[in-house]
Design a protein around this motif. Structure first.
Motif, PDB file in Angstrom:
ATOM      1  N   THR A   1       4.674   3.598   6.197  1.00 30.73           N
ATOM      2  CA  THR A   1       4.763   2.576   6.405  1.00 30.73           C
ATOM      3  C   THR A   1       5.288   1.703   5.183  1.00 30.73           C
ATOM      4  O   THR A   1       4.293   1.951   4.080  1.00 30.73           O
ATOM      5  N   ILE A   2       5.363   0.846   5.128  1.00 25.75           N
ATOM      6  CA  ILE A   2       6.389  -0.518   4.138  1.00 25.75           C
ATOM      7  C   ILE A   2       6.505  -1.347   4.853  1.00 25.75           C
ATOM      8  O   ILE A   2       6.610  -1.823   6.095  1.00 25.75           O
ATOM      9  N   LYS A   3       5.703  -2.122   4.266  1.00 24.73           N
ATOM     10  CA  LYS A   3       5.326  -3.235   4.362  1.00 24.73           C
ATOM     11  C   LYS A   3       5.489  -4.952   3.808  1.00 24.73           C
ATOM     12  O   LYS A   3       5.315  -4.129   2.399  1.00 24.73           O
ATOM     13  N   LEU A   4       5.992  -5.964   4.157  1.00 26.11           N
ATOM     14  CA  LEU A   4       6.570  -6.472   2.549  1.00 26.11           C
ATOM     15  C   LEU A   4       4.970  -7.388   2.916  1.00 26.11           C
ATOM     16  O   LEU A   4       4.803  -8.216   3.904  1.00 26.11           O
ATOM     17  N   GLU A   5       4.036  -7.529   1.957  1.00 24.65           N
ATOM     18  CA  GLU A   5       3.119  -8.830   1.639  1.00 24.65           C
ATOM     19  C   GLU A   5       3.049  -9.562   1.088  1.00 24.65           C
ATOM     20  O   GLU A   5       2.892  -9.946  -0.465  1.00 24.65           O
ATOM     21  N   LEU A   6       3.005 -11.300   1.588  1.00 27.03           N
ATOM     22  CA  LEU A   6       3.265 -12.382   0.503  1.00 27.03           C
ATOM     23  C   LEU A   6       2.093 -13.702   0.603  1.00 27.03           C
ATOM     24  O   LEU A   6       1.026 -13.337   1.810  1.00 27.03           O
ATOM     25  N   ASP A   7       2.308 -14.101  -0.363  1.00 28.39           N
ATOM     26  CA  ASP A   7       0.751 -14.628  -0.497  1.00 28.39           C
ATOM     27  C   ASP A   7       1.193 -16.372   0.736  1.00 28.39           C
ATOM     28  O   ASP A   7       2.786 -16.305   0.575  1.00 28.39           O
ATOM     29  N   GLU A   8       0.653 -17.478   0.114  1.00 29.69           N
ATOM     30  CA  GLU A   8       0.894 -19.031   0.625  1.00 29.69           C
ATOM     31  C   GLU A   8       2.634 -18.687  -0.613  1.00 29.69           C
ATOM     32  O   GLU A   8       3.289 -19.650  -0.231  1.00 29.69           O
ATOM     33  N   LYS A   9       2.161 -18.203  -1.507  1.00 32.97           N
ATOM     34  CA  LYS A   9       3.364 -19.011  -2.646  1.00 32.97           C
ATOM     35  C   LYS A   9       4.942 -18.177  -2.611  1.00 32.97           C
ATOM     36  O   LYS A   9       5.437 -18.205  -3.947  1.00 32.97           O
ATOM     37  N   ARG A  10       4.918 -17.213  -1.778  1.00 30.42           N
ATOM     38  CA  ARG A  10       5.805 -16.263  -1.408  1.00 30.42           C
ATOM     39  C   ARG A  10       6.136 -15.000  -2.641  1.00 30.42           C
ATOM     40  O   ARG A  10       7.265 -14.856  -3.270  1.00 30.42           O
ATOM     41  N   HIS A  11       5.152 -14.631  -3.305  1.00 28.55           N
ATOM     42  CA  HIS A  11       4.852 -14.273  -4.416  1.00 28.55           C
ATOM     43  C   HIS A  11       3.659 -12.662  -3.113  1.00 28.55           C
ATOM     44  O   HIS A  11       3.203 -12.457  -2.867  1.00 28.55           O
ATOM     45  N   GLY A  12       4.562 -12.107  -3.576  1.00 29.32           N
ATOM     46  CA  GLY A  12       4.098 -10.057  -3.121  1.00 29.32           C
ATOM     47  C   GLY A  12       4.710  -9.045  -3.888  1.00 29.32           C
ATOM     48  O   GLY A  12       4.878  -9.232  -4.686  1.00 29.32           O
ATOM     49  N   ALA A  13       4.653  -7.990  -2.540  1.00 30.53           N
ATOM     50  CA  ALA A  13       5.284  -6.842  -2.867  1.00 30.53           C
ATOM     51  C   ALA A  13       4.856  -6.269  -1.138  1.00 30.53           C
ATOM     52  O   ALA A  13       5.177  -6.416  -0.194  1.00 30.53           O
ATOM     53  N   PHE A  14       6.696  -5.563  -1.327  1.00 27.42           N
ATOM     54  CA  PHE A  14       6.660  -4.302  -0.800  1.00 27.42           C
ATOM     55  C   PHE A  14       5.787  -3.544  -0.922  1.00 27.42           C
ATOM     56  O   PHE A  14       5.710  -2.987  -1.947  1.00 27.42           O
ATOM     57  N   THR A  15       4.939  -2.530  -0.121  1.00 29.93           N
ATOM     58  CA  THR A  15       4.157  -1.790  -0.252  1.00 29.93           C
ATOM     59  C   THR A  15       4.225  -0.615   0.367  1.00 29.93           C
ATOM     60  O   THR A  15       4.407  -0.982   1.756  1.00 29.93           O
ATOM     61  N   LEU A  16       4.219   0.586  -0.070  1.00 25.86           N
ATOM     62  CA  LEU A  16       4.191   1.724   0.889  1.00 25.86           C
ATOM     63  C   LEU A  16       2.119   2.393   0.797  1.00 25.86           C
ATOM     64  O   LEU A  16       1.754   2.689   0.394  1.00 25.86           O
ATOM     65  N   TYR A  17       2.331   2.704   2.836  1.00 24.05           N
ATOM     66  CA  TYR A  17       1.649   3.208   2.958  1.00 24.05           C
ATOM     67  C   TYR A  17       1.409   4.530   3.654  1.00 24.05           C
ATOM     68  O   TYR A  17       2.852   5.075   4.170  1.00 24.05           O
ATOM     69  N   ILE A  18       0.415   5.313   2.925  1.00 21.70           N
ATOM     70  CA  ILE A  18       1.097   7.160   3.378  1.00 21.70           C
ATOM     71  C   ILE A  18       0.011   7.082   4.288  1.00 21.70           C
ATOM     72  O   ILE A  18      -1.064   7.114   3.250  1.00 21.70           O
ATOM     73  N   ASP A  19      -0.260   7.567   5.214  1.00 20.44           N
ATOM     74  CA  ASP A  19      -1.881   8.267   5.749  1.00 20.44           C
ATOM     75  C   ASP A  19      -2.668   6.933   6.221  1.00 20.44           C
ATOM     76  O   ASP A  19      -4.127   7.116   5.334  1.00 20.44           O
ATOM     77  N   GLY A  20      -2.368   5.367   5.910  1.00 16.30           N
ATOM     78  CA  GLY A  20      -3.341   4.274   5.882  1.00 16.30           C
ATOM     79  C   GLY A  20      -3.851   4.074   4.372  1.00 16.30           C
ATOM     80  O   GLY A  20      -4.125   3.047   4.022  1.00 16.30           O
ATOM     81  N   LYS A  21      -3.619   4.754   2.919  1.00 11.41           N
ATOM     82  CA  LYS A  21      -3.125   4.942   2.122  1.00 11.41           C
ATOM     83  C   LYS A  21      -2.279   4.083   1.584  1.00 11.41           C
ATOM     84  O   LYS A  21      -1.279   4.882   0.875  1.00 11.41           O
ATOM     85  N   LYS A  22      -2.134   3.209   0.128  1.00 12.85           N
ATOM     86  CA  LYS A  22      -1.152   2.512  -0.675  1.00 12.85           C
ATOM     87  C   LYS A  22      -1.130   3.523  -1.732  1.00 12.85           C
ATOM     88  O   LYS A  22      -1.706   3.789  -2.477  1.00 12.85           O
ATOM     89  N   LEU A  23       0.456   3.904  -1.934  1.00 10.96           N
ATOM     90  CA  LEU A  23       0.703   4.599  -2.700  1.00 10.96           C
ATOM     91  C   LEU A  23       1.665   4.529  -3.797  1.00 10.96           C
ATOM     92  O   LEU A  23       2.550   4.567  -4.341  1.00 10.96           O
ATOM     93  N   GLY A  24       2.190   2.860  -3.166  1.00 10.55           N
ATOM     94  CA  GLY A  24       3.167   2.588  -4.028  1.00 10.55           C
ATOM     95  C   GLY A  24       3.348   1.239  -3.751  1.00 10.55           C
ATOM     96  O   GLY A  24       3.446   0.974  -2.893  1.00 10.55           O
TER      97      GLY A  24
END
Length: 96
Positions: free
Chosen positions: A3-26
């Protein structure tokens, strides 16, 4: 499952985060201002390297940028290299 999720804070800083089986891998760290998405770094954990996950993060970011009518400032060496290697794919979104 990946799964890839866009996760941003209130200042619109963050990341596209890659999860594989619930574990953050990228992740692809970024910030968004007005009509510009700046990419700072793309990284994949050692156990997930060589499986095309950086490209999947790139593809997800590009889809998001096009859907939201943004431009990309590729400060990340990986993203910049991909933009230079394949300008025909990215010229419409590349802020040079």
């Amino acid at each position: 499952m990946e799964t890839i999720k866009l996760e941003l804070d209130e200042k619109r800083h963050g990341a596209f985060t890659l999860y594989i089986d619930g574990k953050k891998l990228g992740e692809m760290s970024l910030s968004i201002t007005d009509d510009l998405l700046t990419v700072y770094h793309t990284g994949v954990e050692p156990e997930a390297e060589g499986k095309g996950y950086a490209k999947k993060l790139l593809d997800e970011m590009v889809s998001y940028v096009r859907a939201n009518h943004l431009k990309v400032l590729p400060l990340c060496p990986y993203v910049h290299a991909q933009f230079k290697r394949h300008p025909e794919e990215y010229n419409d979104i590349w802020k040079k």
